[in-house]
Scaffold this active site. Structure first.
Site, mmCIF file in Angstrom:
data_model
loop_
_atom_site.group_PDB
_atom_site.id
_atom_site.type_symbol
_atom_site.label_atom_id
_atom_site.label_comp_id
_atom_site.label_asym_id
_atom_site.label_seq_id
_atom_site.Cartn_x
_atom_site.Cartn_y
_atom_site.Cartn_z
ATOM 1 N N GLY A 1 93.318 26.959 118.047
ATOM 2 C CA GLY A 1 93.860 28.047 118.869
ATOM 3 C C GLY A 1 92.792 28.738 119.700
ATOM 4 N N CYS A 2 91.640 28.974 119.094
ATOM 5 C CA CYS A 2 90.557 29.658 119.804
ATOM 6 C C CYS A 2 89.975 28.789 120.911
ATOM 7 C CB CYS A 2 89.474 30.078 118.815
ATOM 8 S SG CYS A 2 90.087 31.231 117.557
#
Length: 154
Positions: free
Chosen positions: A41-42
């Site tokens: 996600g990051c």
């Protein structure tokens, strides 16, 4: 629109720099807090801001990412994904606390303290313009850019 004034702060930054809020000369600053370098996600969020970065700069807006990772981790992450903006290390959680992004989260059935994915827009005086908390990654950077365009037109 909020009129909260964010107190000046400084954090170690990639590129062997010290980031100081009061040193920002661009009209706007996007600060996105993310949990951990090089996680799916990051990485996705960082790449979205990377891909739109030229448009942010066109709007006289700087972008920085903040997590609790150390600078060595940040430098590897930044280089691996060719991120054009700086990443700030807040392993002491001082700025995370200032923005209230440290939360208890469930991870694999356990309660852990971590960064709630959040984004903030400030002006060059440190005034808070907008905040997104509990961010969902898909389309988020585009949403922030749309907001910057809307306030730049004013």
């Amino acid at each position: 629109m909020s009129s909260d004034l964010i107190p000046d702060f400084e954090l170690a930054s990639t590129s062997n720099k010290l980031f100081r809020l009061s040193d920002i000369k661009s009209r706007y600053l996007v600060i996105f807090f993310y949990p951990k370098d090089d996680t799916p996600g990051c990485t996705n969020e960082s790449q979205q801001f990377r891909d739109l970065y030229p448009e942010f700069v066109q709007m006289d807006c700087e972008v920085v990412g903040i997590s609790r990772d150390n600078l060595k981790s940040h430098e590897k992450f930044r280089e691996k994904y060719d991120l054009p903006y700086d990443l700030l290390s807040d392993n002491g959680e001082t700025v995370c606390e200032l923005f209230g992004v440290i939360k208890m989260k469930n991870m694999y059935g356990k309660q852990v303290r971590g960064i709630e994915r959040s984004t903030f827009v400030l002006d060059r005086e440190g005034k808070l313009y907008n905040a997104w908390r509990g961010v969902k990654v898909p389309g988020h950077a585009e949403e922030v850019l749309t907001f910057i365009k809307s306030i730049s037109a004013v």
